[in-house]
Design an enzyme around this catalytic site. Structure first.
Site, PDB file in Angstrom:
ATOM      1  N   ARG A   1     -15.199  59.441   2.413  1.00 40.47           N
ATOM      2  CA  ARG A   1     -15.217  58.063   2.914  1.00 40.47           C
ATOM      3  C   ARG A   1     -14.429  58.053   4.231  1.00 40.47           C
ATOM      4  O   ARG A   1     -13.519  58.872   4.416  1.00 40.47           O
ATOM      5  CB  ARG A   1     -14.542  57.120   1.920  1.00 40.47           C
ATOM      6  CG  ARG A   1     -15.215  57.067   0.545  1.00 40.47           C
ATOM      7  CD  ARG A   1     -14.571  56.019  -0.330  1.00 40.47           C
ATOM      8  NE  ARG A   1     -13.137  55.942  -0.059  1.00 40.47           N
ATOM      9  CZ  ARG A   1     -12.379  54.872  -0.257  1.00 40.47           C
ATOM     10  NH1 ARG A   1     -12.897  53.778  -0.744  1.00 40.47           N
ATOM     11  NH2 ARG A   1     -11.093  54.883   0.006  1.00 40.47           N
TER      12      ARG A   1
ATOM     13  N   ARG B   1      -9.600  63.811  -0.348  1.00 38.10           N
ATOM     14  CA  ARG B   1     -10.449  63.128  -1.340  1.00 38.10           C
ATOM     15  C   ARG B   1     -11.929  63.193  -0.976  1.00 38.10           C
ATOM     16  O   ARG B   1     -12.311  62.943   0.169  1.00 38.10           O
ATOM     17  CB  ARG B   1     -10.021  61.661  -1.458  1.00 38.10           C
ATOM     18  CG  ARG B   1      -8.765  61.473  -2.286  1.00 38.10           C
ATOM     19  CD  ARG B   1      -8.093  60.157  -1.953  1.00 38.10           C
ATOM     20  NE  ARG B   1      -9.001  59.041  -2.178  1.00 38.10           N
ATOM     21  CZ  ARG B   1      -8.950  58.247  -3.243  1.00 38.10           C
ATOM     22  NH1 ARG B   1      -8.035  58.416  -4.153  1.00 38.10           N
ATOM     23  NH2 ARG B   1      -9.807  57.261  -3.368  1.00 38.10           N
TER      24      ARG B   1
ATOM     25  N   LYS C   1       3.952  55.191  -4.729  1.00 44.28           N
ATOM     26  CA  LYS C   1       4.849  54.043  -4.873  1.00 44.28           C
ATOM     27  C   LYS C   1       4.420  53.106  -6.010  1.00 44.28           C
ATOM     28  O   LYS C   1       5.268  52.608  -6.755  1.00 44.28           O
ATOM     29  CB  LYS C   1       4.898  53.271  -3.546  1.00 44.28           C
ATOM     30  CG  LYS C   1       5.892  52.138  -3.529  1.00 44.28           C
ATOM     31  CD  LYS C   1       6.255  51.752  -2.103  1.00 44.28           C
ATOM     32  CE  LYS C   1       5.068  51.284  -1.300  1.00 44.28           C
ATOM     33  NZ  LYS C   1       4.732  49.872  -1.526  1.00 44.28           N
TER      34      LYS C   1
ATOM     35  N   ARG D   1      -3.026  56.345   9.769  1.00 43.09           N
ATOM     36  CA  ARG D   1      -2.434  55.384   8.848  1.00 43.09           C
ATOM     37  C   ARG D   1      -0.977  55.759   8.545  1.00 43.09           C
ATOM     38  O   ARG D   1      -0.090  54.899   8.500  1.00 43.09           O
ATOM     39  CB  ARG D   1      -3.262  55.409   7.562  1.00 43.09           C
ATOM     40  CG  ARG D   1      -3.079  54.221   6.692  1.00 43.09           C
ATOM     41  CD  ARG D   1      -4.155  54.223   5.611  1.00 43.09           C
ATOM     42  NE  ARG D   1      -3.596  53.816   4.351  1.00 43.09           N
ATOM     43  CZ  ARG D   1      -3.935  54.333   3.169  1.00 43.09           C
ATOM     44  NH1 ARG D   1      -4.825  55.293   3.102  1.00 43.09           N
ATOM     45  NH2 ARG D   1      -3.378  53.886   2.074  1.00 43.09           N
TER      46      ARG D   1
ATOM     47  N   ARG E   1       8.053  44.209   5.435  1.00 41.36           N
ATOM     48  CA  ARG E   1       7.541  45.349   6.201  1.00 41.36           C
ATOM     49  C   ARG E   1       8.204  45.440   7.571  1.00 41.36           C
ATOM     50  O   ARG E   1       8.074  46.451   8.249  1.00 41.36           O
ATOM     51  CB  ARG E   1       6.033  45.195   6.427  1.00 41.36           C
ATOM     52  CG  ARG E   1       5.208  45.441   5.181  1.00 41.36           C
ATOM     53  CD  ARG E   1       3.727  45.281   5.477  1.00 41.36           C
ATOM     54  NE  ARG E   1       2.949  45.107   4.277  1.00 41.36           N
ATOM     55  CZ  ARG E   1       2.429  46.105   3.562  1.00 41.36           C
ATOM     56  NH1 ARG E   1       2.575  47.347   3.956  1.00 41.36           N
ATOM     57  NH2 ARG E   1       1.746  45.851   2.464  1.00 41.36           N
TER      58      ARG E   1
END
Ligand SMILES: [Zn+2]
Length: 216
Positions: A162, A129, A15, A173, A90
């Site tokens: 991480r 990642r 985005k 999430r 939101r």
């Protein structure tokens, strides 16, 4: 009449990149609520200090504080022709507050492009990642894999995931995003301003589709 665009999209859909591309192509300023917060806090504005006081207590910043920051920003001369909003609203409550605010400027939300992608695609993009322990170099299992798994190509250090990049965290999430945003998507769809864009396509194609939807 000014043109206001609200850009929606889940984490991992690109985005931020698309917001920059649209802002450039339309000449509308890109207003990211995250940047707006940081700017107000850094400049210690009245609203920035107020927001900080809630954050210090670990509380959510009330909507009227955020709306106040957006009002200030939209009042600047570069927003005369409208703006591209990113990160706000939101919720449907915030969308209603935004409607009232834009009416003050003689406008309304004209377009809501929603860059969508499946949960599986987003998990693959965000979840693969790996970060280098020594200098933070970032690799991706699929899109930018290290030559030797688990080892940084640049300095030979060990790679680790991480907490934010672990698949459980990423999955949660994304699910939270879909759950929170579904009512907002329905809200804008009912008002006939929502257009869904396939975010699984290459970046340039997503930009091209967005510009078609925006009539550019
Ligand atoms: Zn490294």
């Amino acid at each position: 009449m000014p043109t206001y665009i609200v850009l929606l999209g889940p984490p991992g859909v690109g985005k931020g990149t698309q917001a920059k591309n649209i802002a450039e192509a339309t000449g509308l300023p890109h207003i990211s609520s995250g940047d707006l917060f940081r700017e107000n806090i850094k400049n210690a504005t009245g609203l920035g200090k107020l927001a900080q006081s809630y954050m210090n207590k670990g509380e959510l910043v009330p909507d009227d504080v955020t709306i106040g920051m957006i009002r200030d920003r939209l009042s600047r001369p570069d927003c005369k022709g409208g703006a591209l909003l990113d990160g706000f609203p939101r919720t449907t409550v915030q969308a209603e507050a935004l409607e009232k605010l834009l009416a003050e400027f003689g406008g309304k939300v004209n377009h809501v492009p929603y860059i969508s992608a499946s949960e599986a695609t987003l998990i693959e993009r965000l979840g693969g990642r790996w970060t280098c322990k020594a200098q933070g170099h970032v690799f991706h299992e699929k899109y930018n894999p290290p030559t030797k798994p688990g080892v940084c190509d640049l300095d030979g250090s060990e790679l680790y995931q991480r907490d934010d990049d672990k698949s459980e965290t990423v999955t949660r999430r994304i699910q939270v995003y879909f759950a929170q945003t579904a009512p907002l998507i329905a809200y804008y769809r009912e008002r006939g301003v929502l257009s869904e864009i396939n975010g699984a396509q290459p970046i340039e194609q997503v930009t091209a589709d967005l510009l078609v939807v925006l009539g550019k």
